[in-house]
Design a protein around this motif. Structure first.
Motif, PDB file in Angstrom:
ATOM      1  N   SER A  67       0.844  -1.197   0.000  1.00 48.52           N
ATOM      2  CA  SER A  67       0.000   0.000   0.000  1.00 48.52           C
ATOM      3  C   SER A  67       0.880   1.248   0.000  1.00 48.52           C
ATOM      4  O   SER A  67       1.591   1.514   0.960  1.00 48.52           O
ATOM      5  N   ARG A  68       0.824   1.997  -1.080  1.00 45.64           N
ATOM      6  CA  ARG A  68       1.598   3.226  -1.159  1.00 45.64           C
ATOM      7  C   ARG A  68       1.069   4.275  -0.189  1.00 45.64           C
ATOM      8  O   ARG A  68       1.838   5.073   0.361  1.00 45.64           O
ATOM      9  N   VAL A  69      -0.237   4.269   0.015  1.00 51.12           N
ATOM     10  CA  VAL A  69      -0.831   5.235   0.948  1.00 51.12           C
ATOM     11  C   VAL A  69      -0.320   4.995   2.363  1.00 51.12           C
ATOM     12  O   VAL A  69       0.061   5.926   3.077  1.00 51.12           O
ATOM     13  N   ALA A  70      -0.298   3.714   2.775  1.00 53.52           N
ATOM     14  CA  ALA A  70       0.166   3.394   4.122  1.00 53.52           C
ATOM     15  C   ALA A  70       1.650   3.698   4.280  1.00 53.52           C
ATOM     16  O   ALA A  70       2.076   4.218   5.325  1.00 53.52           O
ATOM     17  N   VAL A  71       2.446   3.404   3.264  1.00 53.58           N
ATOM     18  CA  VAL A  71       3.882   3.692   3.327  1.00 53.58           C
ATOM     19  C   VAL A  71       4.109   5.206   3.411  1.00 53.58           C
ATOM     20  O   VAL A  71       4.930   5.688   4.202  1.00 53.58           O
ATOM     21  N   GLY A  72       3.366   5.955   2.591  1.00 52.87           N
ATOM     22  CA  GLY A  72       3.490   7.406   2.647  1.00 52.87           C
ATOM     23  C   GLY A  72       3.073   7.963   3.999  1.00 52.87           C
ATOM     24  O   GLY A  72       3.725   8.859   4.546  1.00 52.87           O
ATOM     25  N   LEU A 102      -4.199   6.107   9.024  1.00 56.56           N
ATOM     26  CA  LEU A 102      -3.950   5.379   7.780  1.00 56.56           C
ATOM     27  C   LEU A 102      -3.032   4.183   8.015  1.00 56.56           C
ATOM     28  O   LEU A 102      -3.257   3.098   7.469  1.00 56.56           O
ATOM     29  N   VAL A 103      -2.013   4.379   8.829  1.00 58.42           N
ATOM     30  CA  VAL A 103      -1.129   3.258   9.165  1.00 58.42           C
ATOM     31  C   VAL A 103      -1.892   2.193   9.938  1.00 58.42           C
ATOM     32  O   VAL A 103      -1.756   0.989   9.691  1.00 58.42           O
ATOM     33  N   GLY A 104      -2.713   2.617  10.890  1.00 59.87           N
ATOM     34  CA  GLY A 104      -3.491   1.659  11.668  1.00 59.87           C
ATOM     35  C   GLY A 104      -4.490   0.884  10.834  1.00 59.87           C
ATOM     36  O   GLY A 104      -4.674  -0.328  11.027  1.00 59.87           O
ATOM     37  N   ASP A 105      -5.140   1.547   9.884  1.00 58.62           N
ATOM     38  CA  ASP A 105      -6.095   0.861   9.018  1.00 58.62           C
ATOM     39  C   ASP A 105      -5.409  -0.206   8.168  1.00 58.62           C
ATOM     40  O   ASP A 105      -5.940  -1.305   7.976  1.00 58.62           O
ATOM     41  N   HIS A 106      -4.224   0.118   7.651  1.00 61.05           N
ATOM     42  CA  HIS A 106      -3.526  -0.878   6.830  1.00 61.05           C
ATOM     43  C   HIS A 106      -2.969  -2.007   7.683  1.00 61.05           C
ATOM     44  O   HIS A 106      -2.933  -3.164   7.238  1.00 61.05           O
ATOM     45  N   LEU A 107      -2.527  -1.701   8.888  1.00 63.31           N
ATOM     46  CA  LEU A 107      -2.093  -2.763   9.802  1.00 63.31           C
ATOM     47  C   LEU A 107      -3.236  -3.736  10.077  1.00 63.31           C
ATOM     48  O   LEU A 107      -3.036  -4.945  10.157  1.00 63.31           O
TER      49      LEU A 107
END
Length: 299
Positions: free
Chosen positions: A24-29, A284-289
């Protein structure tokens, strides 16, 4: 081709987790943005142009200067100043330190308390489970901000008191989440085998049960950090959080609220943007986790 070279490459769980997270580029960003914010907060005393709460560095004549204005001593205020002549960029960098410390500290303490009670309720069951879950239901029935306001009205202002209030309103989320996960794991064969071997309860809970409940605990902990930061900013904005002698994003927003209608937008605008970016990046990080650590949500 030898047999050694024909064997498939086996990925470790950590390698697989990193690979899935990087998809996920969004999560990495968002993670890069959050790490940058943390580094700016840590090195604020060396990065910030001034200490916004050192009276020797302030000049009341520099109050409410527009962004980009040069002060009387030749110093450029890139984000303007507030009514006390404090550089807004420096105030934001120092305010991030308080917000992150309060958010991470309260989330960690609430996680320790909530996870312990959740595992105790799931493993012991019976009246213990009923009592803990009724306390959780009672806690969750009150709005978090209202409960925090009531506690701070009794304890008073202060960073320690804010952390205590946030721990009180957050622990129930951890307890309910961990209990649900622990109930599933408690019926697994490895727990039954540990019980048949007459292992101590402490070892079964913390060595065998807790590690398998960590994925949902990590996810909710990440989200609760952002929630705690937002609650601390709200409490400070209302005047019941961090005292005025300490920098806080909520206090910076509150300081400029009365000047919004007069056109001095930057006093509240830039701290609000910093608060928004911090909370959104963590969420955003939490959602991807949550997507990575929950196999049911994976494609």
């Amino acid at each position: 081709m030898s047999a050694a070279t024909s064997l498939p490459r086996v990925e470790t769980p950590l390698q697989r987790f990193v690979a899935q997270f990087l998809e996920s580029r969004v999560a990495v960003g968002a993670l890069i943005v959050f790490v940058t914010i943390v580094l700016l907060a840590i090195f604020a005393p060396w990065i910030a142009p001034q200490n916004p709460y050192d009276l020797a560095q302030l000049d009341i004549m520099d109050g409410r200067m527009e962004p980009g204005t040069v002060g009387g001593d030749g110093f450029t205020f890139w984000l303007g100043t507030d009514d006390q002549g404090r550089d807004m960029l420096s105030g934001i960098l120092y305010g991030l330190r308080i917000s992150l410390v309060v958010g991470a500290g309260s989330a960690f303490l609430a996680g320790v308390i909530g996870a312990s009670l959740g595992m105790l309720a799931a493993y012991v069951g019976g009246k213990t489970d009923t009592l803990i879950m009724r306390l959780v239901d009672l806690q969750l029935s009150f709005p978090a901000i209202l409960a925090a306001l009531m506690i701070l009205a009794f304890l008073g202002k202060g960073i320690t008191n804010v952390v205590i209030a946030l721990v009180f309103v957050e622990w129930a989320y951890y307890a309910r989440t961990v209990r649900g996960s622990a109930l599933v794991e408690r019926r697994r064969e490895y727990i039954e085998a540990a019980q048949c071997l007459a292992l101590p309860t402490r070892r079964i809970v913390f060595v065998h049960l807790l590690p398998n409940c960590l994925p949902p605990l990590i996810v909710i902990g990440t989200i609760q950090v952002a929630r705690a930061i937002a609650l601390e900013a709200t409490l400070s904005f209302l005047g019941l959080g961090v005292p005025i002698t300490e920098p806080s994003l909520g206090l910076l927003i509150a300081n400029g609220y009365e000047y919004m209608l007069s056109g001095k937008y930057w006093i509240s605008f830039y701290p609000g943007i910093a608060l928004l970016v911090t909370i959104v990046s963590i969420n955003l990080v939490g959602d991807h986790l949550r997507d990575v650590l929950n196999p049911r949500l994976q494609k």
